[in-house]
Write a protein that holds these residues in place. Structure first.
Motif, PDB file in Angstrom:
ATOM      1  N   THR A 117     -36.683 -14.927  -0.952  1.00 56.45           N
ATOM      2  CA  THR A 117     -37.508 -14.445   0.152  1.00 56.45           C
ATOM      3  C   THR A 117     -38.564 -13.480  -0.370  1.00 56.45           C
ATOM      4  N   MET A 118     -39.439 -13.042   0.523  1.00 54.26           N
ATOM      5  CA  MET A 118     -40.477 -12.077   0.135  1.00 54.26           C
ATOM      6  C   MET A 118     -39.863 -10.788  -0.398  1.00 54.26           C
ATOM      7  N   ALA A 121     -49.835 -19.623   4.377  1.00 52.28           N
ATOM      8  CA  ALA A 121     -48.517 -19.131   4.792  1.00 52.28           C
ATOM      9  C   ALA A 121     -47.497 -20.271   4.792  1.00 52.28           C
ATOM     10  N   GLN A 122     -47.937 -21.436   5.258  1.00 51.68           N
ATOM     11  CA  GLN A 122     -47.046 -22.598   5.291  1.00 51.68           C
ATOM     12  C   GLN A 122     -46.580 -22.954   3.874  1.00 51.68           C
ATOM     13  N   GLN A 167     -49.875 -11.764   3.267  1.00 51.59           N
ATOM     14  CA  GLN A 167     -48.768 -10.808   3.428  1.00 51.59           C
ATOM     15  C   GLN A 167     -48.515 -10.490   4.901  1.00 51.59           C
ATOM     16  N   GLN A 181     -48.830 -12.309   7.356  1.00 49.46           N
ATOM     17  CA  GLN A 181     -48.188 -13.418   8.057  1.00 49.46           C
ATOM     18  C   GLN A 181     -46.771 -13.700   7.571  1.00 49.46           C
ATOM     19  N   ILE A 182     -46.470 -13.349   6.314  1.00 48.78           N
ATOM     20  CA  ILE A 182     -45.159 -13.757   5.785  1.00 48.78           C
ATOM     21  C   ILE A 182     -44.306 -12.597   5.277  1.00 48.78           C
ATOM     22  N   MET A 238     -44.297 -19.976   2.397  1.00 48.16           N
ATOM     23  CA  MET A 238     -42.940 -19.926   2.960  1.00 48.16           C
ATOM     24  C   MET A 238     -42.116 -21.110   2.475  1.00 48.16           C
TER      25      MET A 238
END
Ligand SMILES: [Zn+2]
Lengths: 400, 131
Positions: free
Chosen positions: A42-43, A29-30, A65, A67-68, A33
């Motif tokens: 962005t997503m 996730a880090q 997904q 998480q972000i 992002m």
């Protein structure tokens, strides 16, 4: 820019090393992002997600997904040995190339700190009565009894086979390759290890599988890497700054083993790499002499040597002389593994195939700080996963 | 004398120990494991082929760090036996770089791996230097 090209818009790798306070999803996730932020998107923009975590079981894409951002886009879970990250990148590349979407996200992550050396798996306990199992009809594990399944041993044999075929390579030369990569790593703040070793220290380190000592083996560590890809058409609508920092994927190639006589007893990492390289150079319209830097799969020092030849960086059979000329040091004609390579930067398996692309992009964007290869315009990233799968990406700086 | 069985199916103990490959009847490709079809030409017909018991070391490593239970150091090698590549351990040689060399001539030999509860001995192959 020409119609049909696919570009890297944003890319990131986490610090490689020991992350005791983060799990694989945190690291993924880090990186994801940060890659989105790097690309200024962005997503909500992403049309596809491909992700891999070789040792982590299934479902990493969906876990990321959650998480972000869960947007309902197709999510592919990718597993392709050490080529997992490159394969995830290529899945996204193909989705954009096919016209299904304009943006996509590729992620690779692994936690390997403290795992120990990569081996062919643990030996099965011998039973009370002999029973045959497996395709060789063996009555017990063949590892250690009919050759070795350990990765350091397999790749030692790969290097020694080259030494036998062409001469000029020995324990010292393989150790000198490792000396180079460890020296390079001192300039990479994201490397798991940034320690320079003398040749004596490398040769006298713990022997794992002759001629590979511990310092000559890839470093098990934790890490994640992620990339955002964009179509040529969409990139043209973005800001000048985004277009200037975008890196063109001039070739994205994945190959597997064609049949070769000896491949049943020793994995042939050469033929599929040579084929991938030939395809990549043809697609990109670029030759090995044009490369300003190369990140290749030095899972072991013995492997780096054969890939000089496989990637056409030198004339056939002349890899040892090529290395001895100093060509692959960062001030040489074809700098190889200026990141420190897998031996010191580290090898969180599924992250590697994106992290090496990040390294090349970093230089092409002119953002590599102390270790910047000045004026870098073209680079190549190579990975190989035993089995085998070879991924090659040729990357070019934006002309803007 | 206790009963002996080969450690792997491609080792044949009689009349003298030797390896036997599945040879594709179309293209001649040789495989030690069971194959559904030929990886080279996709043919599905195989016949047994005896492998030469002498060859030379095309590559080797000396493994010092292995899975639990495997005695180290040991020499793992790729042997070229009259055109067919074979994987195996080297035996009857000191496991160090001074005693093992690329190109050295070797021949197949066998040894007893161990016995099961019924007393049956599993016999494995390895290669030893031809002196
Ligand atoms: Zn065939």
């Amino acid at each position: 820019m020409s119609s049909g090209d696919v570009w890297i818009l944003g890319i990131n790798m986490t610090k490689f090393g020991k992350h005791t306070d983060k799990d694989t999803v945190d690291l993924a996730a880090q990186a994801a992002m940060a890659a989105l932020a790097d690309g200024g998107v962005t997503m909500a923009d992403m049309g596809v997600l491909a992700a891999g975590c070789l040792m982590g079981g299934g479902g990493i894409a969906q876990m990321i997904q959650k998480q972000i951002g869960q947007t309902g886009i197709p999510a592919y879970n990718v597993s392709n040995a050490c080529a997992t990250g490159a394969t995830a990148l290529r899945v996204v590349y193909m989705s954009i190339k096919s016209g299904e979407c304009d943006f996509g996200l590729a992620v690779g992550v692994e936690k390997l700190s403290g795992v120990g050396l990569l081996s062919g798996g643990n030996r099965k306990d011998d039973g009370k009565t002999w029973n045959r199992f497996g395709r060789y009809g063996a009555v017990a594990s063949t590892d250690g009894r009919i050759g070795t399944d350990t990765m350091p041993g397999v790749f030692a044999q790969v290097g020694m086979e080259y030494a036998h075929k062409y001469g000029g390579a020995d324990f010292k030369l393989f150790a000198q390759i490792s000396e180079k990569n460890h020296a390079h790593s001192t300039l990479n703040p994201l490397a798991a290890y940034q320690k320079r070793f003398t040749l004596d220290e490398i040769m006298n380190d713990m022997m794992i599988a002759y001629p590979n000592t511990r310092a000559m083996c890839s470093a098990n560590c934790d890490g994640g890497a992620a990339a955002v890809l964009v179509s040529d058409a969409k990139l043209k609508t973005l800001s000048l700054e985004q277009q200037r920092r975008a890196v063109k994927i001039s070739a994205s190639v994945l190959t597997s083993d064609p049949y070769e006589e000896a491949c049943q007893v020793l994995p042939d990492v050469n033929t599929l790499t040579r084929r991938a390289a030939a395809q990549a150079y043809a697609k990109a319209g670029i030759g090995p002499e044009d490369l300003d830097l190369v990140e290749l799969h030095d899972c072991f020092a013995t492997a780096e040597l054969v890939h000089y030849d496989n990637l056409g960086l030198c004339k056939p059979g002349e890899a040892a002389d090529f290395f001895k000329s100093g060509a692959t040091w960062r001030d040489g004609s074809t700098p190889v593994n200026v990141s420190g390579g897998l031996e010191s930067k580290g090898h969180p398996i599924a992250a590697t195939g994106i992290a090496n692309v990040w390294e090349v992009c970093h230089h092409l964007r002119g953002e590599a700080g102390d270790r910047q290869i000045q004026g870098a315009k073209v680079g190549l990233a190579h990975v190989i996963g035993l089995g085998s799968a070879c991924g090659i990406h040729i990357l070019e700086k934006s002309g803007l | 004398m206790s009963e002996q069985i080969p450690f792997v199916e491609y080792l044949h103990l009689a009349p003298t120990p030797h390896l036997v490959a599945h040879q594709c009847t179309s293209c001649g490709a040789r495989f030690f494991d069971r194959r559904n079809a030929c990886a080279s030409c996709f043919g599905t017909s195989f016949a047994d082929a005896d492998i030469a018991t002498e060859g030379f070391v095309r590559s080797f490593t000396i493994v010092s760090f292995a899975a639990p239970g495997i005695p180290v150091p040991f020499v793992s090698a790729i042997i070229e036996c009259d055109g067919t590549s074979v994987r195996g351990n080297l035996t009857n040689v000191t496991a160090d770089p001074e005693h093992v060399s690329l190109g050295m001539k070797v021949r197949l030999t066998t040894y007893v791996v161990g016995s099961d509860e019924a007393g049956t001995e599993a016999v494995n192959f390895a290669f030893e230097p031809v002196s």
